[in-house]
Write a protein that holds these residues in place. Structure first.
Motif, PDB file in Angstrom:
ATOM      1  N   ASP A 132      45.897  33.289  29.228  1.00 19.94           N
ATOM      2  CA  ASP A 132      46.790  32.265  28.689  1.00 19.94           C
ATOM      3  C   ASP A 132      46.163  31.577  27.480  1.00 19.94           C
ATOM      4  O   ASP A 132      46.832  31.289  26.481  1.00 19.94           O
ATOM      5  N   PHE A 133      44.859  31.318  27.555  1.00 25.09           N
ATOM      6  CA  PHE A 133      44.149  30.667  26.457  1.00 25.09           C
ATOM      7  C   PHE A 133      44.223  31.512  25.181  1.00 25.09           C
ATOM      8  O   PHE A 133      44.504  31.002  24.085  1.00 25.09           O
ATOM      9  N   LEU A 134      43.972  32.798  25.303  1.00 30.37           N
ATOM     10  CA  LEU A 134      43.984  33.676  24.134  1.00 30.37           C
ATOM     11  C   LEU A 134      45.402  33.915  23.627  1.00 30.37           C
ATOM     12  O   LEU A 134      45.638  34.006  22.415  1.00 30.37           O
ATOM     13  N   GLY A 135      46.353  34.032  24.548  1.00 29.02           N
ATOM     14  CA  GLY A 135      47.737  34.263  24.128  1.00 29.02           C
ATOM     15  C   GLY A 135      48.319  33.100  23.357  1.00 29.02           C
ATOM     16  O   GLY A 135      49.061  33.295  22.381  1.00 29.02           O
ATOM     17  N   ARG A 136      48.009  31.873  23.759  1.00 33.98           N
ATOM     18  CA  ARG A 136      48.535  30.709  23.043  1.00 33.98           C
ATOM     19  C   ARG A 136      47.955  30.599  21.643  1.00 33.98           C
ATOM     20  O   ARG A 136      48.575  29.993  20.768  1.00 33.98           O
ATOM     21  N   ARG A 137      46.783  31.156  21.428  1.00 32.25           N
ATOM     22  CA  ARG A 137      46.168  31.123  20.099  1.00 32.25           C
ATOM     23  C   ARG A 137      46.404  32.408  19.321  1.00 32.25           C
ATOM     24  O   ARG A 137      45.786  32.619  18.284  1.00 32.25           O
ATOM     25  N   LYS A 138      47.302  33.250  19.857  1.00 26.92           N
ATOM     26  CA  LYS A 138      47.706  34.488  19.187  1.00 26.92           C
ATOM     27  C   LYS A 138      46.526  35.433  18.934  1.00 26.92           C
ATOM     28  O   LYS A 138      46.519  36.189  17.956  1.00 26.92           O
ATOM     29  N   LEU A 139      45.544  35.401  19.804  1.00 27.80           N
ATOM     30  CA  LEU A 139      44.407  36.321  19.728  1.00 27.80           C
ATOM     31  C   LEU A 139      44.711  37.522  20.619  1.00 27.80           C
ATOM     32  O   LEU A 139      44.083  37.748  21.651  1.00 27.80           O
ATOM     33  N   PHE A 140      45.704  38.313  20.201  1.00 30.87           N
ATOM     34  CA  PHE A 140      46.209  39.371  21.067  1.00 30.87           C
ATOM     35  C   PHE A 140      45.233  40.530  21.197  1.00 30.87           C
ATOM     36  O   PHE A 140      45.145  41.155  22.261  1.00 30.87           O
ATOM     37  N   ASP A 141      44.515  40.850  20.141  1.00 32.71           N
ATOM     38  CA  ASP A 141      43.519  41.917  20.258  1.00 32.71           C
ATOM     39  C   ASP A 141      42.430  41.524  21.250  1.00 32.71           C
ATOM     40  O   ASP A 141      42.016  42.322  22.102  1.00 32.71           O
ATOM     41  N   ASP A 142      41.973  40.281  21.167  1.00 24.27           N
ATOM     42  CA  ASP A 142      40.980  39.804  22.127  1.00 24.27           C
ATOM     43  C   ASP A 142      41.533  39.817  23.546  1.00 24.27           C
ATOM     44  O   ASP A 142      40.811  40.110  24.510  1.00 24.27           O
ATOM     45  N   LEU A 143      42.809  39.491  23.662  1.00 19.15           N
ATOM     46  CA  LEU A 143      43.416  39.459  24.989  1.00 19.15           C
ATOM     47  C   LEU A 143      43.456  40.853  25.607  1.00 19.15           C
ATOM     48  O   LEU A 143      43.112  41.038  26.789  1.00 19.15           O
ATOM     49  N   LYS A 144      43.828  41.853  24.834  1.00 27.59           N
ATOM     50  CA  LYS A 144      43.855  43.220  25.374  1.00 27.59           C
ATOM     51  C   LYS A 144      42.444  43.733  25.659  1.00 27.59           C
ATOM     52  O   LYS A 144      42.213  44.424  26.665  1.00 27.59           O
ATOM     53  N   TRP A 145      41.501  43.375  24.825  1.00 28.18           N
ATOM     54  CA  TRP A 145      40.110  43.772  25.092  1.00 28.18           C
ATOM     55  C   TRP A 145      39.583  43.110  26.358  1.00 28.18           C
ATOM     56  O   TRP A 145      38.797  43.701  27.095  1.00 28.18           O
ATOM     57  N   LEU A 146      39.998  41.889  26.596  1.00 28.36           N
ATOM     58  CA  LEU A 146      39.584  41.207  27.817  1.00 28.36           C
ATOM     59  C   LEU A 146      40.054  41.969  29.051  1.00 28.36           C
ATOM     60  O   LEU A 146      39.277  42.210  29.993  1.00 28.36           O
ATOM     61  N   LEU A 147      41.337  42.366  29.063  1.00 29.57           N
ATOM     62  CA  LEU A 147      41.865  43.081  30.227  1.00 29.57           C
ATOM     63  C   LEU A 147      41.150  44.419  30.416  1.00 29.57           C
ATOM     64  O   LEU A 147      40.806  44.801  31.545  1.00 29.57           O
ATOM     65  N   ARG A 148      40.901  45.139  29.338  1.00 25.06           N
ATOM     66  CA  ARG A 148      40.218  46.431  29.463  1.00 25.06           C
ATOM     67  C   ARG A 148      38.770  46.238  29.906  1.00 25.06           C
ATOM     68  O   ARG A 148      38.232  47.032  30.684  1.00 25.06           O
ATOM     69  N   THR A 149      38.127  45.188  29.407  1.00 23.61           N
ATOM     70  CA  THR A 149      36.733  44.943  29.785  1.00 23.61           C
ATOM     71  C   THR A 149      36.614  44.633  31.263  1.00 23.61           C
ATOM     72  O   THR A 149      35.723  45.126  31.963  1.00 23.61           O
ATOM     73  N   VAL A 150      37.526  43.788  31.758  1.00 29.31           N
ATOM     74  CA  VAL A 150      37.491  43.450  33.185  1.00 29.31           C
ATOM     75  C   VAL A 150      37.741  44.687  34.025  1.00 29.31           C
ATOM     76  O   VAL A 150      37.093  44.906  35.065  1.00 29.31           O
ATOM     77  N   ALA A 151      38.671  45.541  33.585  1.00 28.02           N
ATOM     78  CA  ALA A 151      38.962  46.755  34.349  1.00 28.02           C
ATOM     79  C   ALA A 151      37.786  47.732  34.311  1.00 28.02           C
ATOM     80  O   ALA A 151      37.452  48.347  35.338  1.00 28.02           O
ATOM     81  N   ARG A 152      37.122  47.898  33.162  1.00 27.08           N
ATOM     82  CA  ARG A 152      35.994  48.824  33.065  1.00 27.08           C
ATOM     83  C   ARG A 152      34.770  48.297  33.797  1.00 27.08           C
ATOM     84  O   ARG A 152      33.869  49.067  34.130  1.00 27.08           O
ATOM     85  N   SER A 153      34.716  47.005  34.065  1.00 23.45           N
ATOM     86  CA  SER A 153      33.568  46.417  34.771  1.00 23.45           C
ATOM     87  C   SER A 153      33.801  46.331  36.270  1.00 23.45           C
ATOM     88  O   SER A 153      33.131  45.544  36.957  1.00 23.45           O
TER      89      SER A 153
END
Length: 650
Positions: A132-153
């Motif tokens: 939610d924090f990243l989405g409200r600041r329109k940091l969409f690339d960071d948001l998708k990287w966050l989801l992939r990072t959590v899944a790969r970890s």
């Protein structure tokens, strides 16, 4: 954008975190050092305002991170080394909630540091909050990287986190990226979609896609749901309506009601509005393009579906009303208007009765529409009953309601009823406008009731509403035809004063100056309020000196010394009477005469009221008798020098 197309150097950072020596140099989220400086704007509020934290460790971390960047060491390892063994998901979430205190850079830096310490195996609330924090600041690339990072970890990506990402992407119009994330979420993120994710995908495809090419994809996704809920149905209904597939939307609503689900108010409003607009008055004629011709052209054909679409709109209304839901007020007004335009006033009144029982204070506009339709159909008894019903509910009718009823009665020649409702609107403090007075004036003139027409016209002018030129000529013609010259002059003076006042208020200085000059030339003196308006208009203008000269001239020409007195007139009148040969006329002459001088025009004097024999039977005709002042001047030396005698009122 598909996740496979992400930048290579950023994807590599998500594969192995143990081989990276420094956490802030290769993160799933780029380090604050590589980011541009944050802009000094207000950060949107996420979650509760956490100015106060509940644990001492969280408070200590916030105190260390909130120092200026120049005062704290650049390496967070040395700054937060004492809290490395105390890190938990709850502690990280507490610190993240203080993002307004820390700022964006410090918040992102702490999350990256904590992520590497915990291997990005956070609890669901932490990942959801950060999404939610990243989405409200329109940091969409960071948001998708966050989801992939959590899944790969080997962390867990919740469906709520994916839904948040999809919704924020859709709000920014990045429909393709949202759809790509939905397609790979089960394979890449190990997160099977549920109704929450699917509803957000349908929201993006049906509400945020402007091209209309995704509606078929949305329908296929909708049919994949094992058990759709109210939001699934509502989103697909809105999408089908937006792209003109009203029949399919109507069938989906039927299926939804069979499942005993109530749609959202937005879905109901959209469906009824689209049905009404398609079957409205503007759609009664269709346009067909002929292109297989040397010169292409369009032809107009009757739209046979226009009136037929109103029937499903009424059916939808009653269908949802039985479920306990009513559309918004403006949608009810649109439906009632379309039905009245199609001549189905009874159905419109039936809808009004349903809404009246639940929301009586929101049907004022619908009542107005129905009363106007009844008046246009000359169904005055029903219109009056609906108006009484409206008043009994405590609703205040608008001016257009009274005007519709008065216009209908005037067209039918029933001036008495029109005057009755004119009095009612005045008692209820609904101020009439120019159209109201114009209708009543013309209606009274049509039945030769020019006295009431004159009274209404004077009242209209007194309220500052200038009548139309034809209306003024109509009443003035009746006055001159019946010998009421004094009333005609009074009406003319009233119009002149109104014109002068209007010019002054509108700032038309040249027109105001010419108008006052012409009034003084004719011997008309404006009242106090018009004179004050003239002064206020010219006082701050370059023409103030010229206006002062005109005002001084008015004071000299119309001084109080010019007012006549009965003692100065009667001697000349008596001599005038003695020289009249008609003895009967002298006997009927009144013993006491009255000087009728208007306060607005003291130069124009109408003297006396006499009873003159009309026929041999002795019937008396009471008429106004104006005596020329020059006649009195001939027999009275006092009046010989009186300037008022130069302006006789014959």
């Amino acid at each position: 954008m598909p996740l496979a197309r992400l930048p290579l150097h950023l994807l590599r950072s998500t594969l192995r975190f143990s081989s990276i020596p420094k956490p802030l140099q290769a993160l799933a989220i780029p380090s604050p050092a590589s980011r541009p400086a944050p802009l000094p704007v207000a950060v949107p509020r996420i979650g509760p305002d956490s100015a106060l934290v509940s644990t001492p460790d969280a408070e200590s971390i916030c105190s260390l991170l909130s120092n200026p960047p120049s005062d704290r060491p650049p390496d967070l390892d040395g700054l937060l080394v004492w809290f490395e063994r105390k890190l938990t998901s709850d502690l990280v979430l507490e610190v993240l909630k203080c993002h307004r205190r820390l700022g964006r850079s410090a918040t992102l830096g702490f999350f990256s540091w904590a992520g590497f310490r915990l291997g990005f195996r956070f609890d669901d609330p932490v990942v959801e909050y950060m999404a939610d924090f990243l989405g409200r600041r329109k940091l969409f690339d960071d948001l998708k990287w966050l989801l992939r990072t959590v899944a790969r970890s080997n962390g867990r990506v919740s469906t709520r986190s994916v839904a948040i990402c999809i919704r924020f992407l859709g709000r920014q119009g990045r429909v393709g990226e949202a759809l790509s994330l939905f397609e790979v979420m089960e394979l890449e993120l190990n997160c099977p979609p549920d109704n929450l994710v699917i509803n957000n995908v349908l929201y993006v495809l049906c509400k945020k896609d402007l091209s209309g090419g995704s509606i078929d994809v949305a329908v296929r996704i909708f049919h994949r749901i094992v058990q759709p809920d109210m939001y699934s149905y509502s989103n697909i209904i809105i999408g089908l309506c937006r792209f003109g597939r009203l029949e399919n939307a109507f069938e989906v609503l039927r299926e939804m009601t069979r499942a005993t689900l109530v749609p959202t108010r937005t879905a109901v409003n959209t469906l009824i509005r689209e049905l009404c607009q398609f079957g409205g008055k503007d759609e009664l004629v269709g346009r067909v393009s002929i292109r297989k011709h040397s010169r292409p052209f369009d032809i107009l054909v009757p739209n046979l579906m226009a009136n037929g679409v109103l029937r499903p709109a009424v059916e939808v209304f009653h269908m949802i009303a039985r479920l306990g839901l009513l559309p918004s007020t403006y949608i009810v007004d649109i439906l009632v208007l379309r039905l009245c335009q199609a001549g189905k006033i009874e159905e419109a009144m039936g809808i009004l009765g349903v809404v009246e029982g639940s929301k009586p204070n929101s049907v004022a506009e619908s009542y107005t529409i129905i009363i106007k339709a009844l008046c246009e159909a000359c169904r005055m008894d029903e219109a009056c009953r609906v108006l009484g019903r409206m008043m009994n509910l405590g609703l205040k009718p608008k001016l257009i309601v009274y005007n519709s009823i008065i216009r209908a009665f005037c067209m039918l020649g029933n001036v008495v009823e029109a005057q009755k409702y004119f009095d009612i609107m005045n008692k209820r403090r609904c101020e009439p406008d120019r159209a109201t007075y114009t209708m009543l004036v013309h209606a009274n003139c049509m039945i030769q009731n020019w006295q009431i027409a004159y009274k209404l016209l004077m009242e209209m002018i007194g309220l500052g509403r200038r009548p139309h030129f034809d209306t003024y000529n109509l009443v003035d013609g009746f006055l001159k035809k019946n010998g009421e010259l004094d009333m005609s002059n009074k009406l003319k003076r009233k119009m002149e004063v109104q014109d002068l006042y209007a010019h002054c208020k509108a700032g038309r200085l040249e027109a105001a100056y010419d108008k006052l000059s012409s009034m003084l030339a004719m011997g008309f003196r404006p009242p106090i309020y018009a004179r004050d308006a003239f002064e206020c208009a010219f006082r701050k203008s370059p023409k103030w000196k010229v206006a002062q000269e005109l005002l001084k001239k008015m004071e000299v020409d119309h001084s109080p010394a010019r007012c006549l007195h009965t003692s100065a007139i009667l001697p000349g009148i008596e001599q005038f009477k003695q020289q009249q040969p008609d003895t009967e006329f002298k006997e009927q002459w009144p013993q006491q005469l009255t000087i009728c001088s208007s306060s607005q025009d003291p130069c124009s004097c109408s003297i006396g009221t006499a009873f003159v024999p009309k026929n041999e039977d002795g019937a008396m005709n009471r008429q106004r008798l104006g005596i020329r002042l020059k006649c009195a001047r001939l027999y009275n030396p006092v009046l010989a020098q009186h300037p008022c005698s130069a302006q006789p009122n014959g």
